[in-house]
Design a protein around this motif. Sequence first.
Motif, PDB file in Angstrom:
ATOM      1  N   ILE A 175       7.154  14.843  14.662  1.00 36.98           N
ATOM      2  CA  ILE A 175       7.227  13.870  13.577  1.00 36.98           C
ATOM      3  C   ILE A 175       5.909  13.727  12.819  1.00 36.98           C
ATOM      4  O   ILE A 175       5.792  12.888  11.937  1.00 36.98           O
ATOM      5  CB  ILE A 175       7.676  12.494  14.101  1.00 36.98           C
ATOM      6  CG1 ILE A 175       6.662  11.929  15.089  1.00 36.98           C
ATOM      7  CG2 ILE A 175       9.055  12.561  14.697  1.00 36.98           C
ATOM      8  CD1 ILE A 175       6.878  10.472  15.383  1.00 36.98           C
ATOM      9  N   THR A 176       4.946  14.536  13.127  1.00 38.16           N
ATOM     10  CA  THR A 176       3.650  14.446  12.455  1.00 38.16           C
ATOM     11  C   THR A 176       3.756  14.614  10.933  1.00 38.16           C
ATOM     12  O   THR A 176       3.177  13.816  10.198  1.00 38.16           O
ATOM     13  CB  THR A 176       2.669  15.475  13.042  1.00 38.16           C
ATOM     14  OG1 THR A 176       2.566  15.254  14.447  1.00 38.16           O
ATOM     15  CG2 THR A 176       1.305  15.348  12.420  1.00 38.16           C
ATOM     16  N   PRO A 177       4.494  15.591  10.412  1.00 38.42           N
ATOM     17  CA  PRO A 177       4.618  15.693   8.953  1.00 38.42           C
ATOM     18  C   PRO A 177       5.288  14.463   8.336  1.00 38.42           C
ATOM     19  O   PRO A 177       4.909  14.024   7.250  1.00 38.42           O
ATOM     20  CB  PRO A 177       5.487  16.929   8.741  1.00 38.42           C
ATOM     21  CG  PRO A 177       5.349  17.723   9.987  1.00 38.42           C
ATOM     22  CD  PRO A 177       5.138  16.727  11.079  1.00 38.42           C
ATOM     23  N   PHE A 178       6.251  13.901   9.023  1.00 36.97           N
ATOM     24  CA  PHE A 178       6.920  12.702   8.526  1.00 36.97           C
ATOM     25  C   PHE A 178       5.938  11.533   8.436  1.00 36.97           C
ATOM     26  O   PHE A 178       5.908  10.794   7.456  1.00 36.97           O
ATOM     27  CB  PHE A 178       8.093  12.352   9.438  1.00 36.97           C
ATOM     28  CG  PHE A 178       8.786  11.077   9.063  1.00 36.97           C
ATOM     29  CD1 PHE A 178       8.606   9.931   9.820  1.00 36.97           C
ATOM     30  CD2 PHE A 178       9.603  11.021   7.955  1.00 36.97           C
ATOM     31  CE1 PHE A 178       9.236   8.752   9.473  1.00 36.97           C
ATOM     32  CE2 PHE A 178      10.229   9.849   7.598  1.00 36.97           C
ATOM     33  CZ  PHE A 178      10.049   8.703   8.366  1.00 36.97           C
ATOM     34  N   VAL A 179       5.118  11.349   9.460  1.00 34.41           N
ATOM     35  CA  VAL A 179       4.134  10.274   9.467  1.00 34.41           C
ATOM     36  C   VAL A 179       3.126  10.476   8.332  1.00 34.41           C
ATOM     37  O   VAL A 179       2.729   9.515   7.651  1.00 34.41           O
ATOM     38  CB  VAL A 179       3.430  10.190  10.837  1.00 34.41           C
ATOM     39  CG1 VAL A 179       2.270   9.214  10.801  1.00 34.41           C
ATOM     40  CG2 VAL A 179       4.431   9.788  11.909  1.00 34.41           C
ATOM     41  N   ASP A 180       2.711  11.716   8.090  1.00 36.52           N
ATOM     42  CA  ASP A 180       1.782  12.001   6.994  1.00 36.52           C
ATOM     43  C   ASP A 180       2.374  11.598   5.651  1.00 36.52           C
ATOM     44  O   ASP A 180       1.708  10.972   4.823  1.00 36.52           O
ATOM     45  CB  ASP A 180       1.420  13.492   6.969  1.00 36.52           C
ATOM     46  CG  ASP A 180       0.550  13.897   8.144  1.00 36.52           C
ATOM     47  OD1 ASP A 180      -0.035  12.998   8.780  1.00 36.52           O
ATOM     48  OD2 ASP A 180       0.460  15.111   8.413  1.00 36.52           O
ATOM     49  N   VAL A 181       3.610  11.936   5.430  1.00 36.53           N
ATOM     50  CA  VAL A 181       4.274  11.593   4.167  1.00 36.53           C
ATOM     51  C   VAL A 181       4.390  10.082   4.017  1.00 36.53           C
ATOM     52  O   VAL A 181       4.128   9.524   2.948  1.00 36.53           O
ATOM     53  CB  VAL A 181       5.657  12.277   4.078  1.00 36.53           C
ATOM     54  CG1 VAL A 181       6.459  11.743   2.909  1.00 36.53           C
ATOM     55  CG2 VAL A 181       5.499  13.780   3.957  1.00 36.53           C
ATOM     56  N   VAL A 182       4.761   9.399   5.068  1.00 36.58           N
ATOM     57  CA  VAL A 182       4.905   7.943   5.017  1.00 36.58           C
ATOM     58  C   VAL A 182       3.563   7.282   4.713  1.00 36.58           C
ATOM     59  O   VAL A 182       3.484   6.354   3.905  1.00 36.58           O
ATOM     60  CB  VAL A 182       5.512   7.409   6.331  1.00 36.58           C
ATOM     61  CG1 VAL A 182       5.418   5.900   6.412  1.00 36.58           C
ATOM     62  CG2 VAL A 182       6.948   7.858   6.461  1.00 36.58           C
ATOM     63  N   LEU A 183       2.499   7.734   5.325  1.00 34.98           N
ATOM     64  CA  LEU A 183       1.178   7.151   5.071  1.00 34.98           C
ATOM     65  C   LEU A 183       0.718   7.393   3.634  1.00 34.98           C
ATOM     66  O   LEU A 183       0.138   6.515   3.001  1.00 34.98           O
ATOM     67  CB  LEU A 183       0.157   7.685   6.070  1.00 34.98           C
ATOM     68  CG  LEU A 183       0.341   7.180   7.504  1.00 34.98           C
ATOM     69  CD1 LEU A 183      -0.671   7.843   8.433  1.00 34.98           C
ATOM     70  CD2 LEU A 183       0.198   5.680   7.562  1.00 34.98           C
ATOM     71  N   VAL A 184       0.981   8.577   3.104  1.00 35.14           N
ATOM     72  CA  VAL A 184       0.628   8.860   1.705  1.00 35.14           C
ATOM     73  C   VAL A 184       1.419   7.953   0.778  1.00 35.14           C
ATOM     74  O   VAL A 184       0.876   7.386  -0.174  1.00 35.14           O
ATOM     75  CB  VAL A 184       0.861  10.352   1.378  1.00 35.14           C
ATOM     76  CG1 VAL A 184       0.792  10.593  -0.116  1.00 35.14           C
ATOM     77  CG2 VAL A 184      -0.158  11.212   2.102  1.00 35.14           C
ATOM     78  N   LEU A 185       2.712   7.771   1.034  1.00 40.42           N
ATOM     79  CA  LEU A 185       3.522   6.875   0.208  1.00 40.42           C
ATOM     80  C   LEU A 185       3.035   5.431   0.304  1.00 40.42           C
ATOM     81  O   LEU A 185       3.017   4.711  -0.696  1.00 40.42           O
ATOM     82  CB  LEU A 185       4.991   6.970   0.620  1.00 40.42           C
ATOM     83  CG  LEU A 185       5.700   8.266   0.249  1.00 40.42           C
ATOM     84  CD1 LEU A 185       7.104   8.278   0.821  1.00 40.42           C
ATOM     85  CD2 LEU A 185       5.732   8.461  -1.252  1.00 40.42           C
ATOM     86  N   LEU A 186       2.614   5.013   1.470  1.00 39.05           N
ATOM     87  CA  LEU A 186       2.081   3.668   1.647  1.00 39.05           C
ATOM     88  C   LEU A 186       0.804   3.475   0.833  1.00 39.05           C
ATOM     89  O   LEU A 186       0.627   2.454   0.159  1.00 39.05           O
ATOM     90  CB  LEU A 186       1.823   3.391   3.127  1.00 39.05           C
ATOM     91  CG  LEU A 186       1.249   2.017   3.457  1.00 39.05           C
ATOM     92  CD1 LEU A 186       2.266   0.936   3.126  1.00 39.05           C
ATOM     93  CD2 LEU A 186       0.875   1.953   4.924  1.00 39.05           C
ATOM     94  N   ILE A 187      -0.074   4.445   0.864  1.00 37.72           N
ATOM     95  CA  ILE A 187      -1.322   4.365   0.087  1.00 37.72           C
ATOM     96  C   ILE A 187      -1.023   4.310  -1.412  1.00 37.72           C
ATOM     97  O   ILE A 187      -1.603   3.510  -2.140  1.00 37.72           O
ATOM     98  CB  ILE A 187      -2.251   5.538   0.441  1.00 37.72           C
ATOM     99  CG1 ILE A 187      -2.781   5.374   1.861  1.00 37.72           C
ATOM    100  CG2 ILE A 187      -3.394   5.646  -0.554  1.00 37.72           C
ATOM    101  CD1 ILE A 187      -3.515   6.572   2.399  1.00 37.72           C
ATOM    102  N   ILE A 188      -0.090   5.131  -1.873  1.00 33.40           N
ATOM    103  CA  ILE A 188       0.278   5.118  -3.288  1.00 33.40           C
ATOM    104  C   ILE A 188       0.862   3.767  -3.666  1.00 33.40           C
ATOM    105  O   ILE A 188       0.529   3.199  -4.713  1.00 33.40           O
ATOM    106  CB  ILE A 188       1.280   6.263  -3.591  1.00 33.40           C
ATOM    107  CG1 ILE A 188       0.555   7.608  -3.502  1.00 33.40           C
ATOM    108  CG2 ILE A 188       1.909   6.088  -4.963  1.00 33.40           C
ATOM    109  CD1 ILE A 188       1.474   8.806  -3.583  1.00 33.40           C
ATOM    110  N   PHE A 189       1.710   3.205  -2.821  1.00 33.76           N
ATOM    111  CA  PHE A 189       2.299   1.899  -3.091  1.00 33.76           C
ATOM    112  C   PHE A 189       1.223   0.825  -3.194  1.00 33.76           C
ATOM    113  O   PHE A 189       1.239  -0.008  -4.106  1.00 33.76           O
ATOM    114  CB  PHE A 189       3.304   1.547  -1.990  1.00 33.76           C
ATOM    115  CG  PHE A 189       3.882   0.173  -2.117  1.00 33.76           C
ATOM    116  CD1 PHE A 189       3.439  -0.852  -1.322  1.00 33.76           C
ATOM    117  CD2 PHE A 189       4.865  -0.070  -3.056  1.00 33.76           C
ATOM    118  CE1 PHE A 189       3.967  -2.119  -1.442  1.00 33.76           C
ATOM    119  CE2 PHE A 189       5.404  -1.335  -3.192  1.00 33.76           C
ATOM    120  CZ  PHE A 189       4.947  -2.364  -2.374  1.00 33.76           C
TER     121      PHE A 189
END
Length: 138
Positions: free
Chosen positions: A16-30
């Motif tokens: 799930i590492t790629p999924f966590v990376d995507v979620v964190l990037v989306l959180l930062i953008i938000f």
Amino acid sequence: MAIQVGGKKPYNEINITPFVDVVLVLLIIFILMTTAAVQGIKVDLPSASSAQTLDVQKSRVIAVSNDGTVSIDAIPVSMAELEAQLRASIATTPDLAVILRGDRAVQYDRVMQVLDICSKVGVPSLGMASTRPPGGGA
């Protein structure tokens, strides 16, 4: 159920590492986008010892900068445009709250003109933004 890939050892866990990376990037953008949308016009607010907080969900922010420029939601407007936009906003949102952010160096007359327009169009709730003084209450 274990999956075997190309004769190698079977694995039964999903990475799930790629999924966590995507979620964190989306959180930062938000976070960046919401803080950029809230900033508006920079105004040097006066301080108040007992300031209350208004709910900004159904509100418009009117800022009067130190040179007398009036902006509604960070868009500079004339007094006639301000009145028209407030009338339209009240027509769509009857319980609209208006937050007035006046720079401490602005002429009192300019703030009074904005207050007069708010009164004329029938703004149901009007608040004036301020900062808390250093060492002030909670």
